[in-house]
Design a protein around this motif. Structure first.
Motif, PDB file in Angstrom:
ATOM      1  N   ALA A  23      50.503  96.349  -7.122  1.00 10.45           N
ATOM      2  CA  ALA A  23      51.179  97.509  -6.528  1.00 10.45           C
ATOM      3  C   ALA A  23      52.599  97.095  -6.165  1.00 10.45           C
ATOM      4  O   ALA A  23      52.803  96.079  -5.489  1.00 10.45           O
ATOM      5  CB  ALA A  23      50.441  98.000  -5.292  1.00 10.45           C
ATOM      6  N   THR A  43      46.635 100.438  -5.418  1.00  6.98           N
ATOM      7  CA  THR A  43      46.476  99.687  -4.179  1.00  6.98           C
ATOM      8  C   THR A  43      45.396  98.623  -4.249  1.00  6.98           C
ATOM      9  O   THR A  43      45.357  97.721  -3.408  1.00  6.98           O
ATOM     10  CB  THR A  43      46.134 100.632  -3.016  1.00  6.98           C
ATOM     11  OG1 THR A  43      44.869 101.267  -3.292  1.00  6.98           O
ATOM     12  CG2 THR A  43      47.216 101.674  -2.807  1.00  6.98           C
ATOM     13  N   LEU A  49      48.138 104.913  -4.156  1.00 11.78           N
ATOM     14  CA  LEU A  49      49.463 104.320  -3.958  1.00 11.78           C
ATOM     15  C   LEU A  49      50.495 105.427  -3.841  1.00 11.78           C
ATOM     16  O   LEU A  49      50.556 106.337  -4.675  1.00 11.78           O
ATOM     17  CB  LEU A  49      49.811 103.404  -5.126  1.00 11.78           C
ATOM     18  CG  LEU A  49      51.190 102.736  -5.076  1.00 11.78           C
ATOM     19  CD1 LEU A  49      51.289 101.784  -3.895  1.00 11.78           C
ATOM     20  CD2 LEU A  49      51.475 102.009  -6.390  1.00 11.78           C
ATOM     21  N   ALA A 193      47.822  98.608   1.006  1.00 10.97           N
ATOM     22  CA  ALA A 193      47.468  97.964  -0.259  1.00 10.97           C
ATOM     23  C   ALA A 193      46.699  96.675   0.018  1.00 10.97           C
ATOM     24  O   ALA A 193      46.858  96.042   1.070  1.00 10.97           O
ATOM     25  CB  ALA A 193      48.733  97.657  -1.057  1.00 10.97           C
TER      26      ALA A 193
END
Length: 457
Positions: A23, A43, A49, A193
């Motif tokens: 990410a 993520t 994300l 994340a």
């Protein structure tokens, strides 16, 4: 999407793909454009994300702790040259000054006593202090730059003691809330994340364990979004634009923090270090100011841009990634800032006529000679200024401020000879016939030090 924004997005996507970052989030803040963001990848968990995804920012945390220390200084709670032991009861190393600790020139060992990176267990506050006597002074104070998470942890403890709370409480109250950094916190929150180690010889991405840095939190604990960090970078570069009232920190104090006190590498001189801030110089008097960060599974780079043609006000960039070894993350914000300034430069403001110089100063404007060199004194934007006649266009002038209690005496407030006095001497008709700047004599015509006038010669 504009062609300039498309260029930035391609740069982000290329790094995500080539450096293999699960990410990657980037954001660019500037005063003259809407916020630009870009996220690529996933993520690694069941959250999507997006701009609100939080990443561990590691040592970018140090910039926040450094601002808190400078707030204490500005409020008269401490002096930068105080030994830290004057404010904290420490069993050892209490003679190290606040300034040395801020600039990583104290010589203190890098980490707290013990094998923190083996155990991933950071000490609590009491343990950190108790073990301080077992920590080494690996270099003499002031000898050179030596990065120390332990030193920054002590500064975080100092801030809490001075303000009567924990470091995290003081940070939220005095920096995060006033600047609207609502997505920055000591914990990851629900939309974070996962951090990974990407295998060097396959496409496997192995999640790294979560860590809490305890008493070392002031050095590396924070989580944030690229959006928040781009705003923070803009503040470090141009505080007056984001904090015009100086509620968090006066612009002059940020100027002080950005002054290079040491170089981080004496062989290449590629970067300097001020009071808690990394300074990366570029051609044409451009400097990027901010910090990098690294924690297990995460890398971050957060920088604001100052100076140079095309640079907008409040220009800051952040790049946050969920891979612990993708070093390209560290270079990307510098490249994004440079590309934005080149391909989407700030507008050139038109010149407009201004107020004339005060009558007592009009006759002294123009060319003067000092030490055999020619200077030009002028009046612009309500201030008296001076430049060397051969100075490059981008070099800032010296700027003077009058001393109300001393007629015809000025203080140099910035540029060449900052802090020194400029004294005007007039003849019986009130005409300025010579000046003394930093005690050097200035005359209308080139003279030797024993006052031989070449025009008369």
């Amino acid at each position: 999407m504009s062609s300039a924004q498309d260029r930035l997005e391609r740069m982000v996507r290329r790094v995500q793909a080539q450096a293999r970052v699960p990410a990657l989030a980037a954001a660019l803040h500037r005063a003259d454009r809407p916020l630009w963001t870009c996220q690529v990848g996933g993520t690694g968990n069941d959250t999507a994300l997006g701009p609100d995804t939080r990443f561990r920012i590691g040592s970018v945390t140090k910039t926040f702790t450094s601002v808190l220390v400078m707030q204490c200084r500005d409020d008269g709670l401490l002096d930068l040259d105080d030994p830290i032991g004057r404010h904290l009861d420490l069993p050892a190393h209490g003679d190290l000054t606040v300034r040395r600790l801020l600039s990583h020139t104290a010589g203190l060992q890098r980490e707290p006593y013990g094998d923190v990176w083996d155990t991933l267990r950071a000490p609590g506050v009491d343990e950190l202090v108790a073990d301080l006597a077992r920590a080494e002074r690996v270099l003499p104070a002031g000898r050179r730059y030596h990065y120390s998470n332990l030193g920054m942890a002590l500064l975080g403890r100092l801030v809490g003691e001075q303000r009567g709370g924990t470091w995290a409480e003081v940070l939220t109250e005095r920096v995060l809330t006033p600047l609207g950094l609502a997505a920055t916190s000591v914990t990851p929150g629900p939309a974070a994340a996962t951090g990974f180690l990407v295998d060097a010889y396959s496409d496997e991405a192995h999640p790294e364990p979560p860590t809490d840095f305890g008493a070392v939190g002031p050095a590396a604990q924070l989580w944030s979004t690229a959006t928040d960090m781009a705003r923070w970078a803009a503040f470090l570069a141009d505080p007056a634009a984001l904090d015009p009232a100086g509620a968090v920190l006066a612009p002059s104090t940020l100027d002080e923090m950005r002054w290079p006190l040491t170089t981080t590498d004496e062989t290449s001189w590629a970067a300097g270090f001020g009071l808690g801030l990394i300074l990366v110089p570029y051609p044409d008097r451009v400097v990027h100011v901010g910090h990098d960060g690294a924690m297990p599974g995460f890398l971050a780079a957060v920088y604001g841009r100052r100076g140079g043609d095309g640079t907008a006000g409040a220009m800051g960039c952040a790049v946050l990634g969920s891979a612990g070894t993708a070093a390209e993350v560290f270079e990307l914000p510098h490249r994004l800032l440079a590309a934005a300034a080149e391909h989407d430069p700030a507008a050139i403001e038109p010149w407009r006529p201004g107020e004339p110089a005060p009558a007592p100063l009009r006759g002294m404007l123009g060319r003067w000679w000092g030490e055999g060199f020619e200077y030009v004194f002028s009046w612009h934007d309500g201030t008296l200024r001076a430049r060397g006649a051969d100075d490059p266009a981008g070099k800032p002038p010296a700027v003077f401020a009058p001393l109300p209690e001393r007629p015809d005496v000025f203080r140099t407030v910035s540029g060449r000879e900052a802090g020194e006095l400029l004294r005007l001497t007039r003849d019986e008709h009130g005409t300025v016939v010579r000046m003394h700047w930093a005690t050097y004599r200035f005359t209308r015509h080139q003279e030797t030090f024993d006052r031989y006038d070449f025009r008369a010669g």
